[in-house]
Enzyme design. Sequence first.
Site, PDB file in Angstrom:
ATOM      1  N   ARG B 267       0.805  -1.188  -0.054  1.00  6.03           N
ATOM      2  CA  ARG B 267      -0.075   0.010   0.085  1.00  6.03           C
ATOM      3  C   ARG B 267       1.159   1.375   0.004  1.00  6.03           C
ATOM      4  NH1 ARG B 267      -2.616   1.130   5.482  1.00  6.03           N
ATOM      5  NH2 ARG B 267      -1.126   2.604   5.525  1.00  6.03           N
ATOM      6  N   HIS B 271      -3.780   4.572   4.541  1.00  2.00           N
ATOM      7  CA  HIS B 271      -4.975   3.801   4.508  1.00  2.00           C
ATOM      8  C   HIS B 271      -6.171   4.476   3.900  1.00  2.00           C
ATOM      9  CE1 HIS B 271      -8.304   1.517   6.292  1.00  2.00           C
ATOM     10  NE2 HIS B 271      -8.581   2.752   6.808  1.00  2.00           N
ATOM     11  N   TYR B 280       3.309   5.622  11.434  1.00  3.79           N
ATOM     12  CA  TYR B 280       3.889   4.273  11.866  1.00  3.79           C
ATOM     13  C   TYR B 280       4.464   3.593  10.951  1.00  3.79           C
ATOM     14  CZ  TYR B 280      -0.161   3.950   8.980  1.00  3.79           C
ATOM     15  OH  TYR B 280      -1.274   3.850   7.698  1.00  3.79           O
TER      16      TYR B 280
END
Lengths: 326, 368
Positions: B267, B271, B280
């Site tokens: 990805r 998100h 993160y």
Amino acid sequence: MTEMTLVEAVNSALAYELDADDNVIVLGEDIGVNGGVFRATVGLQERFGEQRVLDTPLAETLIAGVAVGMAAQGLRPIVEIQFMGFIYSTIDQILNHASRLRNRSHGRLTCPLVLRAPFGGGIHAPEHHSESTEAIFAHIPGLRVVIPSSPARAYGLLLAAIRDPDPVVFLEPKRIYRLVKQDVVDNGEALPLDTCYILREGADVTLVSWGGSLHETQLAANALAVDGVDAEVIDVVTLKPLDVQTILDSVAKTGRCVVVHEAARTAGFGAEIAAQLAEHGLLNLYAPVRRVTGYDTVMPLYKLEGYYLPSVEQIIAAVREVLEFG
Amino acid sequence: MAGDQLNAEGVSRRVASFDIRYTQYLDMEGRPVQPLPALADDPEQIVSLYRAMVLHRTFDAKAIALQRTGSLGTYAPCLGQEAVFAAVGAVMREEDVLVPYYRECGAQLLRGVTMTELLLYWGGDERGMNFEGPRGDFPCCVPIASQIPHAAGVAMAMKYRGEPRVTVTVFGDGAMSKGEFYETANAAAVWNLPLVFVANNNQWAISVPRNEQTRCETLAQKAVAAGFAGEQVDGNDLIAVMTRLSAAIDKARDGGGPTLIEAVTYRLSDHTTADDASRYRSEAEVEENRQYDPVIRIRRYLVNNAYWNDDKEQRLEQECREAVEQAVQAYLDTPPRAPESMFDHLYEKLPVAYAGQRDELVHKGEKS
């Protein structure tokens, strides 16, 4: 005309509709060869085959989700969940999907499923088998919540639920599964949903209940009649959507109302009925609405369940109270 | 006996064993690492899928821009996973059913959902789920993994009616930690359903990396526990995903039951537009993964074989921009819904009990 118990009436309705409509599929745990833990599906797999009456792996979320997928393809799945205590893992599927698939897709996909489960206490069942949490489902938009209280109504209402184009949670009061026998005509005739049923007409007080509690409610009404109190008894039947008009009309006549249910009191469905009466029927009331319900405790194991369940005496006492008010 | 093993407690016998295949055809430069499968003989299809991937990427960037400027709600970008979506869209037949998760625009576009419909959905309007194209497909699914059992139900209906149709459900790596995945995988094997599970393993479930979801070496092997085949493909290699997915779908259509395809990808985006992935994961990790970009890889393959050139690329970019602009305009021009229409599809027929609430809404905001 055949004499049937409530659970036999459920079985007959399932058989009738399996026979009438190839889209009907019955699925659940132990419903095939075993005929269901309460024998509601006994003989159905033998008669209609394993494709139509399907034993599933032991996974309630799966069962409910599979029913959503089947229903979206135009099948009419009827799910059996063994006990109310095992129904909660289906709530994600019922709340997030079954009840809103039509709305999400603006009618492109629909979800004509029925989720049947026995509910309520009174049969000395093990832990997690005796709760009455119908109000949880009555809170979910897009759903119907239907509860029969007699063999004839179980037969006609289950047929209506199966034929309904939207999802129905059909809760069967297992305490009265075999309590009484009644003549039922197995002719495929459905009974109307979304309407209360007046079981007894009366002028002095309105008793509102559903499911197993109607047994005690009717016994109370009979006892009161001996003392000259003429109680009207309403079986709510469809909790969602609620036919509040029948209740309002009754209370307009009697001026007094007692709501009886097994479920815990706080935010139980009786609270909705009391609120509706306060909003729309206050000026017809001669006394506050009384609720005779289970306590706001955890449903006790069976040694104490008799103390938890609403009793005939409690109902009579509540009626006396509203009659003597003011 | 073969597989017998002597240990302190005595002899134990191996009763099950498995291995997991990984398939890749193109390296990062778009060069074959092994002889290419038959579908490579149809460059037109690959060109057309490349075009779809570029359109998807253009749409994706535009959707993020619309969100940033307040014209779209929270959106789940697809950057870096276009090959998986393109393969799903390409390999399925019209009569098959797609049961997607929420990061799925590419496959939906190829299935016939329009960009305007997708924008309506992400722009907060249910009409975007009533798409004209694939009428049987499920809309996006937000609660993780909860769509997976629907796919089993759809597949069950197909099997019950004896139709040669297949259901494909797509989900992320995080979904495979959930019961719905396990329950459905288990049942799909028991019932031998015409169902293909596509795991878009993009390495991140919001902020939790794949290695903190499970200690399994592969996600594909979770199918083995359920009793059917699982395999990995290079999810950034369009030819690999198409080939293996195609085989799985054919097998399902022929009554061979379910397959799990784990497409290993990355990805590259946040998100969602409400997420900040820099909280993160390191930019270095993202940069490292840009070299595996599926769109660049298949373009290199096409260029290497003279099926594509800069001229075509420029024209394609222009076409995609125009198509997206047109869809955005149609989206922005869509008249708003009447507020009371929120009652219109609640039930087939609105119960009397709610008619009053609908009236209330009609008059909401009126001065008394």
